[in-house]
Write a protein that holds these residues in place. Structure first.
Motif, PDB file in Angstrom:
ATOM      1  N   HIS A   1       0.741  -1.114   0.037  1.00 43.83           N
ATOM      2  CA  HIS A   1      -0.162   0.105  -0.156  1.00 43.83           C
ATOM      3  C   HIS A   1       0.902   1.245   0.137  1.00 43.83           C
ATOM      4  O   HIS A   1       0.708   2.279  -0.839  1.00 43.83           O
ATOM      5  N   TRP A   2       1.773   1.233   0.813  1.00 46.57           N
ATOM      6  CA  TRP A   2       2.447   2.481   0.764  1.00 46.57           C
ATOM      7  C   TRP A   2       3.790   2.540  -0.246  1.00 46.57           C
ATOM      8  O   TRP A   2       4.164   3.678  -0.541  1.00 46.57           O
ATOM      9  N   LEU A   3       4.145   1.532  -0.595  1.00 51.87           N
ATOM     10  CA  LEU A   3       5.091   1.759  -1.712  1.00 51.87           C
ATOM     11  C   LEU A   3       4.400   2.260  -2.957  1.00 51.87           C
ATOM     12  O   LEU A   3       4.982   2.967  -3.687  1.00 51.87           O
ATOM     13  N   THR A   4       3.046   1.800  -3.045  1.00 51.30           N
ATOM     14  CA  THR A   4       2.359   2.291  -4.294  1.00 51.30           C
ATOM     15  C   THR A   4       2.020   3.748  -4.034  1.00 51.30           C
ATOM     16  O   THR A   4       1.953   4.509  -5.326  1.00 51.30           O
ATOM     17  N   ALA A   5       1.687   4.083  -2.892  1.00 51.57           N
ATOM     18  CA  ALA A   5       1.622   5.487  -2.603  1.00 51.57           C
ATOM     19  C   ALA A   5       2.664   6.305  -2.979  1.00 51.57           C
ATOM     20  O   ALA A   5       2.598   7.268  -3.399  1.00 51.57           O
ATOM     21  N   LEU A   6       4.064   5.975  -2.467  1.00 48.37           N
ATOM     22  CA  LEU A   6       5.188   6.482  -2.548  1.00 48.37           C
ATOM     23  C   LEU A   6       5.244   6.777  -4.292  1.00 48.37           C
ATOM     24  O   LEU A   6       5.917   7.969  -4.511  1.00 48.37           O
ATOM     25  N   LEU A   7       5.213   5.655  -4.838  1.00 48.25           N
ATOM     26  CA  LEU A   7       5.457   5.438  -6.406  1.00 48.25           C
ATOM     27  C   LEU A   7       4.452   6.622  -6.999  1.00 48.25           C
ATOM     28  O   LEU A   7       4.943   7.436  -7.864  1.00 48.25           O
ATOM     29  N   MET A   8       3.273   6.611  -6.701  1.00 44.89           N
ATOM     30  CA  MET A   8       2.224   7.625  -7.164  1.00 44.89           C
ATOM     31  C   MET A   8       2.611   9.142  -6.980  1.00 44.89           C
ATOM     32  O   MET A   8       2.577  10.003  -7.835  1.00 44.89           O
ATOM     33  N   LEU A   9       3.065   9.240  -5.579  1.00 46.04           N
ATOM     34  CA  LEU A   9       3.341  10.666  -5.469  1.00 46.04           C
ATOM     35  C   LEU A   9       4.874  11.144  -6.081  1.00 46.04           C
ATOM     36  O   LEU A   9       4.930  12.157  -6.303  1.00 46.04           O
ATOM     37  N   ALA A  10       5.580  10.192  -6.662  1.00 49.78           N
ATOM     38  CA  ALA A  10       6.667  10.612  -7.574  1.00 49.78           C
ATOM     39  C   ALA A  10       6.334  10.579  -9.113  1.00 49.78           C
ATOM     40  O   ALA A  10       6.625  11.625  -9.653  1.00 49.78           O
TER      41      ALA A  10
ATOM     42  N   ALA B   1       7.454   0.539 -12.528  1.00 49.23           N
ATOM     43  CA  ALA B   1       7.847  -0.073 -11.118  1.00 49.23           C
ATOM     44  C   ALA B   1       6.541   0.131 -10.612  1.00 49.23           C
ATOM     45  O   ALA B   1       6.098  -0.932  -9.790  1.00 49.23           O
ATOM     46  N   LEU B   2       5.769   1.091 -10.874  1.00 45.90           N
ATOM     47  CA  LEU B   2       4.288   1.089 -10.272  1.00 45.90           C
ATOM     48  C   LEU B   2       3.334   0.065 -10.886  1.00 45.90           C
ATOM     49  O   LEU B   2       2.699  -0.429 -10.126  1.00 45.90           O
ATOM     50  N   PHE B   3       3.312  -0.399 -12.053  1.00 47.36           N
ATOM     51  CA  PHE B   3       2.527  -1.308 -12.794  1.00 47.36           C
ATOM     52  C   PHE B   3       3.084  -2.702 -11.989  1.00 47.36           C
ATOM     53  O   PHE B   3       2.066  -3.332 -11.775  1.00 47.36           O
ATOM     54  N   LEU B   4       4.247  -2.769 -12.001  1.00 43.28           N
ATOM     55  CA  LEU B   4       4.656  -4.171 -11.179  1.00 43.28           C
ATOM     56  C   LEU B   4       4.261  -4.450  -9.914  1.00 43.28           C
ATOM     57  O   LEU B   4       3.805  -5.347  -9.327  1.00 43.28           O
TER      58      LEU B   4
ATOM     59  N   ALA C   1       1.974  -2.883  -8.674  1.00 49.60           N
ATOM     60  CA  ALA C   1       0.256  -3.091  -8.456  1.00 49.60           C
ATOM     61  C   ALA C   1       0.043  -4.586  -8.867  1.00 49.60           C
ATOM     62  O   ALA C   1      -0.973  -4.986  -8.065  1.00 49.60           O
ATOM     63  N   LEU C   2       0.706  -5.123  -9.633  1.00 52.72           N
ATOM     64  CA  LEU C   2       0.235  -6.364 -10.155  1.00 52.72           C
ATOM     65  C   LEU C   2       0.382  -7.406  -8.685  1.00 52.72           C
ATOM     66  O   LEU C   2      -0.323  -8.267  -8.464  1.00 52.72           O
ATOM     67  N   LEU C   3       1.508  -7.046  -8.276  1.00 48.47           N
ATOM     68  CA  LEU C   3       2.024  -7.853  -6.921  1.00 48.47           C
ATOM     69  C   LEU C   3       0.923  -7.658  -6.070  1.00 48.47           C
ATOM     70  O   LEU C   3       0.637  -8.616  -5.204  1.00 48.47           O
ATOM     71  N   ARG C   4       0.783  -6.368  -5.839  1.00 52.02           N
ATOM     72  CA  ARG C   4      -0.226  -5.929  -4.579  1.00 52.02           C
ATOM     73  C   ARG C   4      -1.618  -6.707  -4.769  1.00 52.02           C
ATOM     74  O   ARG C   4      -2.224  -7.179  -3.992  1.00 52.02           O
ATOM     75  N   ILE C   5      -2.141  -6.426  -6.249  1.00 50.26           N
ATOM     76  CA  ILE C   5      -3.524  -7.333  -6.298  1.00 50.26           C
ATOM     77  C   ILE C   5      -3.316  -8.841  -6.331  1.00 50.26           C
ATOM     78  O   ILE C   5      -4.255  -9.532  -5.675  1.00 50.26           O
ATOM     79  N   LEU C   6      -2.491  -9.507  -6.953  1.00 46.60           N
ATOM     80  CA  LEU C   6      -2.195 -10.951  -6.531  1.00 46.60           C
ATOM     81  C   LEU C   6      -2.203 -11.272  -5.154  1.00 46.60           C
ATOM     82  O   LEU C   6      -2.674 -12.142  -4.555  1.00 46.60           O
ATOM     83  N   TRP C   7      -1.446 -10.331  -4.269  1.00 44.38           N
ATOM     84  CA  TRP C   7      -1.396 -10.648  -2.841  1.00 44.38           C
ATOM     85  C   TRP C   7      -2.882 -10.298  -2.291  1.00 44.38           C
ATOM     86  O   TRP C   7      -3.257 -11.123  -1.465  1.00 44.38           O
ATOM     87  N   ALA C   8      -3.395  -9.548  -2.584  1.00 43.17           N
ATOM     88  CA  ALA C   8      -4.581  -9.152  -2.105  1.00 43.17           C
ATOM     89  C   ALA C   8      -5.612 -10.559  -2.409  1.00 43.17           C
ATOM     90  O   ALA C   8      -6.595 -10.717  -1.614  1.00 43.17           O
TER      91      ALA C   8
ATOM     92  N   LEU D   1      -9.462   2.097  -8.429  1.00 43.86           N
ATOM     93  CA  LEU D   1      -7.958   2.415  -7.909  1.00 43.86           C
ATOM     94  C   LEU D   1      -7.203   1.014  -8.561  1.00 43.86           C
ATOM     95  O   LEU D   1      -6.216   1.284  -9.265  1.00 43.86           O
ATOM     96  N   TYR D   2      -7.653  -0.179  -8.431  1.00 44.33           N
ATOM     97  CA  TYR D   2      -6.823  -1.372  -8.741  1.00 44.33           C
ATOM     98  C   TYR D   2      -6.786  -1.199 -10.221  1.00 44.33           C
ATOM     99  O   TYR D   2      -5.693  -1.391 -10.777  1.00 44.33           O
ATOM    100  N   GLY D   3      -8.052  -1.046 -10.706  1.00 44.71           N
ATOM    101  CA  GLY D   3      -8.044  -0.821 -12.281  1.00 44.71           C
ATOM    102  C   GLY D   3      -7.177   0.021 -12.964  1.00 44.71           C
ATOM    103  O   GLY D   3      -6.280  -0.171 -13.979  1.00 44.71           O
ATOM    104  N   ALA D   4      -7.115   1.345 -12.367  1.00 43.63           N
ATOM    105  CA  ALA D   4      -6.359   2.374 -13.023  1.00 43.63           C
ATOM    106  C   ALA D   4      -4.669   2.064 -12.757  1.00 43.63           C
ATOM    107  O   ALA D   4      -4.095   2.407 -13.439  1.00 43.63           O
ATOM    108  N   LEU D   5      -4.604   1.716 -11.390  1.00 43.20           N
ATOM    109  CA  LEU D   5      -3.205   1.287 -11.034  1.00 43.20           C
ATOM    110  C   LEU D   5      -2.511   0.463 -12.148  1.00 43.20           C
ATOM    111  O   LEU D   5      -1.274   0.356 -12.352  1.00 43.20           O
ATOM    112  N   VAL D   6      -3.286  -0.459 -12.780  1.00 41.15           N
ATOM    113  CA  VAL D   6      -2.920  -1.391 -13.845  1.00 41.15           C
ATOM    114  C   VAL D   6      -2.834  -0.718 -15.244  1.00 41.15           C
ATOM    115  O   VAL D   6      -1.956  -0.732 -15.849  1.00 41.15           O
TER     116      VAL D   6
END
Length: 434
Positions: free
Chosen positions: A26-35, A78-81, A83-90, A117-122
């Motif tokens: 969650h927080w890695l995704t947030a940091l990547l989006m902020l960048a 990096a955000l795409f990859l 997000a995929l890992l995050r969704i698979l884990w979820a 969010l999940y759809g747009a992150l991919v």
């Protein structure tokens, strides 16, 4: 149902709490989006400046734009990859229940936003990646696996579609992210519950839930409807349309209006010498290395006047004159930049011309003459191969020139930013004129 006042940190989710892995994603995704968001904004802002008439060809500006775009693309990947890992884990974990399941509308809205969010992150980074692979760009992705994608051709039409989709999905992601943040702040400031705190690093807070409500299909279906409306809206506003020159498939003149630089079929017929050859099909392209990546381009409008007779022995074989409409050059994302005053300056010099004597060598052929681009005329020898079959000839050749000889890009003297060498390649099929 309640949890202890302070639960130990666990790797996996429970019915009440997020595990450390989900929190990390969650927080890695947030940091990547902020960048990624500000990098994309400032890179696009610089790109608009570079493509404007006010751009002075500054090497520092080009280097800064390439750096910002490469950072944006690399972190986007990096955000795409992630997000995929995050969704698979979820998908492999239980989802903690909502803290206020009795607020049905609020709970459904929160889940709709999560699906968006999940759809747009991919979708946002993936469409950006496809756009990068389909176009000829100057800012590479910093990774060792190349810049292309399987089944994605170098195509301005494909790039236009996915460029529009990327823009649409980025804004969808921004809106969904804004709603997600607003919801989290509402829970923290107004409800004063543990919704935000149970996603924070560290030990899990105490959570009390009166009832458990199963997550139905309604939020997913509502999110799907939103995606359909978003895509339909993008089509209605023409976001997927190609707004640059279409791909050239022949060396004959297309219907693009390039003003004074337009070369017509009538002009070509008048220029045809007696006993000459008519170009039936072919390509005229250039290639240059910019910021470590090869950029390839193709001229959509050009015309060749060829007089050729195959000699019995090495020696003179004919003449050739090639006229090129400079504004018809397609050079991917840097097309507009290439037309600017510090480069081709197509507004002042809309036509380039190559005039040469054709000579048969002991092996192969050469067109030896001069190439005029802008206000500079430079000697050029273009070796080529020729396959003659009756009244049909297939020719292929290439030569290398120094862009500085033609005063192209003199503001960029660093070869690491823009190489001096430009490769010109021509491939054509011609038939003997009746």
């Amino acid at each position: 149902m309640s949890s202890p006042a302070s639960s130990p940190v666990a790797r996996h989710n429970t019915a009440l709490h997020y595990g450390s892995v989900a929190k990390g994603f969650h927080w890695l995704t947030a940091l990547l989006m902020l960048a990624v968001f500000p990098l994309g904004y400032f890179a696009n802002d610089l790109a608009h400046h570079i493509q404007s008439a006010d751009f002075d060809g500054s090497q520092a500006t080009l280097t800064r734009a390439a750096l910002l775009f490469s950072l944006h693309k690399t972190l986007g990947l990096a955000l795409f990859l992630t997000a995929l890992l995050r969704i698979l884990w979820a998908l492999s974990q239980p989802k903690p229940v909502a803290l206020h399941p009795e607020r049905r509308a609020e709970t459904v809205l929160a889940e709709v936003v999560h699906w968006l969010l999940y759809g747009a992150l991919v979708a946002a980074p993936l469409t950006g990646w496809i756009h990068h692979a389909a176009t000829t760009g100057f800012a590479p992705i910093w990774w060792p696996f190349g810049q292309s994608l399987p089944f994605v051709p170098k195509s301005e039409a494909v790039a236009a579609v996915f460029g529009g989709l990327h823009w649409l999905f980025v804004w969808t992601l921004a809106v969904a992210l804004g709603l997600h943040v607003a919801g989290a702040l509402k829970h923290e400031v107004i409800d004063r519950d543990a919704t935000l705190r149970r996603m924070l690093p560290g030990r899990a807070p105490k959570v009390t839930v009166k009832t458990e409500t199963p997550h139905g299909a309604l939020p997913f279906l509502m999110a799907l409807l939103v995606w359909v409306l978003v895509l339909a809206g993008g089509g209605a506003f023409g976001l997927y349309a190609q707004d640059s020159y279409g791909p050239a498939d022949t060396a004959t003149v297309q219907s693009h209006d390039t003003g004074d630089a337009q070369i017509t079929d009538a002009a070509a017929a008048e220029a045809l010498p007696a006993g000459g050859w008519v170009v039936e099909d072919g390509t005229l392209s250039i290639a240059i290395v910019q910021m470590g990546s090869e950029v390839r381009g193709q001229f959509d409008q050009w015309q060749a006047s060829i007089a050729f007779e195959e000699p019995d022995a090495p020696g003179p074989a004919g003449t050739v004159t090639v006229s090129v409409a400079i504004p018809s050059l397609m050079l991917g994302s840097v097309t507009d930049q290439a037309m600017g005053p510090d480069y081709f300056d197509s507004a002042s010099y809309p036509t380039a011309e190559f005039r040469a004597e054709i000579e048969k060598l002991a092996e192969g052929y050469v067109a030896d003459g001069t190439l005029r681009i802008r206000d500079q005329e430079v000697p050029l020898r273009l070796p080529f191969t020729l396959d003659l079959n009756g009244d049909t000839a297939v020719m292929s050749g290439s030569a290398e020139v120094n862009r500085l000889d033609f005063n192209i890009g003199r503001g960029v003297q660093d070869e690491g930013s823009l190489a001096y060498a430009v490769t010109i390649a021509v491939d054509l099929t011609a038939s003997r004129a009746p």
